[in-house]
Design a protein around this motif. Structure first.
Motif, mmCIF file in Angstrom:
data_model
loop_
_atom_site.group_PDB
_atom_site.id
_atom_site.type_symbol
_atom_site.label_atom_id
_atom_site.label_comp_id
_atom_site.label_asym_id
_atom_site.label_seq_id
_atom_site.Cartn_x
_atom_site.Cartn_y
_atom_site.Cartn_z
ATOM 1 N N HIS A 414 -4.843 -20.587 9.522
ATOM 2 C CA HIS A 414 -6.112 -20.786 10.407
ATOM 3 C C HIS A 414 -6.639 -22.014 11.439
ATOM 4 C CE1 HIS A 414 -7.790 -17.991 6.547
ATOM 5 N NE2 HIS A 414 -7.194 -18.628 5.645
ATOM 6 N N ASP A 451 -13.753 -21.456 7.463
ATOM 7 C CA ASP A 451 -13.851 -20.158 7.401
ATOM 8 C C ASP A 451 -14.645 -19.734 8.737
ATOM 9 O OD1 ASP A 451 -12.116 -19.716 3.493
ATOM 10 O OD2 ASP A 451 -11.545 -20.537 6.050
ATOM 11 N N HIS A 458 -11.462 -26.634 14.680
ATOM 12 C CA HIS A 458 -11.312 -25.885 12.957
ATOM 13 C C HIS A 458 -10.731 -27.561 12.842
ATOM 14 C CE1 HIS A 458 -12.208 -21.880 11.946
ATOM 15 N NE2 HIS A 458 -13.932 -22.425 13.175
#
Length: 550
Positions: A414, A451, A458
């Motif tokens: 991610h 998310d 992030h």
């Protein structure tokens, strides 16, 4: 009537015999039933028999041309073709015996005898193609000696080929070449012993020459040259087949090993998670293993497709094409448009297969790295699996690194950056399993909180220090994210059993962490400025060092 030999053609005949012998040794592994599929083994047997047979016959034919009589000499076409067919049958017999998993003394003797008689029959049938009048007479001792030489040479050839058929190292190739030289000289020795046995009566006439049969030396030499080309192509095809068969076997073994290791890793993971009794850690570990397995599946799929679509199939097509033209292979390679393209096609096939092999090797290396990563995750999880409560000396920095490692797959996938701010903290007495449960859970939650964030990087921050609070000095660990944040009305209920804001959440992760912190004499708190403002979870624990432990 006496004749003489052209030494250049004698040398050529010996060279052809050596090349034919080396081809036989090269084909031994291809026709082996234990090293090939049945269909492939039989295909190589047929192609090999044709190539070897033509090679042996060509040696005989060139050797005949090397012998000159003081009269015109030619050879009857049907008898010459018959001698070639006999040579092909003899080669098929040899390769058939080399297909067997075991070659006992009895089979070795039978095979050598049949081969020796066949080679002798090929030679003397070729001699009869001269159709001399009066007929050729043979010296009985030399005739018997030539047959015995053929049998002994066949015995040695079969035994050597069987011993070397599964060996492909550099030393083995040198041994094959040396053996081929010995076998080639032995075959030539049989031929020239048989020629020495021949006695031509004074005034003999070659009826084949009179009938206008084969007498074009240039054409015969062209056939000899084509034969050497055929043997060379057969050797190249056999070497390619052996090389890529060995590589495919290694790849299959590597895939089996990786699959076995994955099953073992999965079993260890399930067992460790069950023993640990920490559901949240097991969940995070399984999630990270799942991420790595995605990469494994992609690489395994690529390897599978590349092996299924391998250009090695072109090798079988080339062999089939040679089989289709077994009877006129020399003309096919030198005159037919497709035949002329065959050597170039094999050269291109070598390059394509080498590139294909390199690509598969790279994917296997990627698979191996992924398996190693899974092992690391499992090993880290196992190191914290144990009793429900176990206080021991801990370096908090190492513990945090392990917690990050167990979440590494999800963080990388991610694209979550981690900022570390670790103050100098002495070795502390802590409950490692419980603390690890909390850290893994908090890091996993911080990752998930980002998310849905698309307008900023992030990032999570891990901060460790020692705080001077009203009830004394305490270890303080903060996990901060810049994610979706927490609504004020949810902050008060965040650690209540069963409460969750996630669609697929179960509502006991933070509750169990809060209980674990309380059991260690500490607290777990959450703070957020509201939705979209991120969140900070702070864990405070009593500061206990090995020196001041009560």
């Amino acid at each position: 009537m006496d004749g003489y030999y052209d030494l250049s053609l004698v040398s050529l005949s010996v060279a052809v015999a050596i090349l034919a012998s080396y081809t036989a040794l090269g084909l031994a592994g291809c026709v082996s039933a234990s090293e090939s599929t049945p269909r492939k083994s039989w295909t190589w047997l047929v192609a090999g028999a044709v190539s070897m047979g033509i090679g042996i016959w060509s040696m005989h034919f060139v050797g005949m041309l090397a012998f000159h009589l003081p009269v015109a000499v030619a050879y009857d076409l049907p008898l010459s073709l018959l001698s070639m067919i006999i040579a092909i049958i003899v080669s098929a017999i040899a390769l058939f015996f080399l297909r067997r998993p075991q070659l006992g003394t009895r089979n070795l003797t039978i095979g050598a005898t049949l081969m020796g008689i066949g080679i002798s029959a090929m030679h003397y049938t070729g001699m009869s193609a001269m159709q001399m009048s009066p007929p050729i007479r043979y010296s009985p001792p030399l005739f018997i000696a030539s047959v015995l030489i053929a049998v002994v040479a066949s015995l040695a050839a079969l035994w050597i080929a069987f011993q070397l058929r599964s060996k492909h190292s550099r030393v083995a190739r040198m041994a094959k070449f040396g053996s081929a030289c010995v076998m080639g000289v032995a075959i030539s020795g049989m031929h020239y012993t048989g020629m020495a046995a021949a006695q031509f009566a004074p005034g003999s006439v070659c009826l084949a020459a009179a009938s206008g049969s084969i007498n074009n030396t240039a054409l015969a030499l062209a056939i000899g040259g084509s034969t050497m080309a055929i043997l060379s192509l057969t050797l190249i095809a056999a070497a390619l087949d052996t090389h890529f068969a060995a590589n495919n076997a290694k790849l299959a073994l590597a895939l089996q090993k990786i699959t076995r290791e994955l099953h073992e890793a999965q079993g260890e993971l399930v067992t460790s998670a069950r023993q640990a009794g920490m559901a949240e850690i097991a969940n995070n570990v399984l999630h990270n293993v799942g991420n790595v397995l995605n990469s494994v599946n992609v690489s395994a799929g690529l390897v599978n497709r590349r092996m299924r679509d391998s250009k090695a199939q072109g090798l079988a097509k080339a062999v089939d094409l040679m089989n289709e033209h077994a009877a006129d292979l020399g003309d096919f390679l030198t005159r037919d448009e497709k035949g002329k393209l065959l050597p170039g096609y094999l050269n291109k096939l070598v390059a394509a297969l080498s590139a294909e092999q390199q690509s598969i090797v790279e994917e296997l290396e990627s698979l191996t790295k992924s398996v190693d990563h899974i092992k690391d995750i499992v090993a880290t999880q196992q190191s914290y699996a144990g009793a429900a409560s176990l206080v021991e000396a801990v370096q908090i920095r190492d513990l945090l690194e392990d917690a990050l490692h167990m979440n590494a797959g999800a963080l990388v996938r991610h694209q979550v950056a981690v900022v570390k701010e670790f103050a100098e903290v002495p070795v502390l007495l802590l409950d490692k399993p419980r603390l690890m449960q909390i850290l893994v859970n908090l890091i996993g939650n911080a990752k998930q909180a980002m998310d849905g964030v698309v307008d900023r990087i992030h990032q999570i921050s891990l901060r460790v220090d020692i705080a001077d609070l009203g009830d004394g000095r305490r270890l303080r660990i903060r996990v901060e994210d810049e994610g979706e944040g927490i609504a004020p009305e949810n902050l008060a209920r965040l650690f209540v059993h069963g409460f969750t804001t996630r669609k697929n959440g179960h509502g006991f992760g933070l509750h169990s962490c809060a209980l674990a912190a309380k059991e260690m004499g500490g607290t777990l708190m959450a703070h957020s400025d509201g939705p979209g403002k991120g969140a900070t979870f702070t864990l405070e624990l009593p500061l206990k060092t090995p020196g001041n432990n009560p």
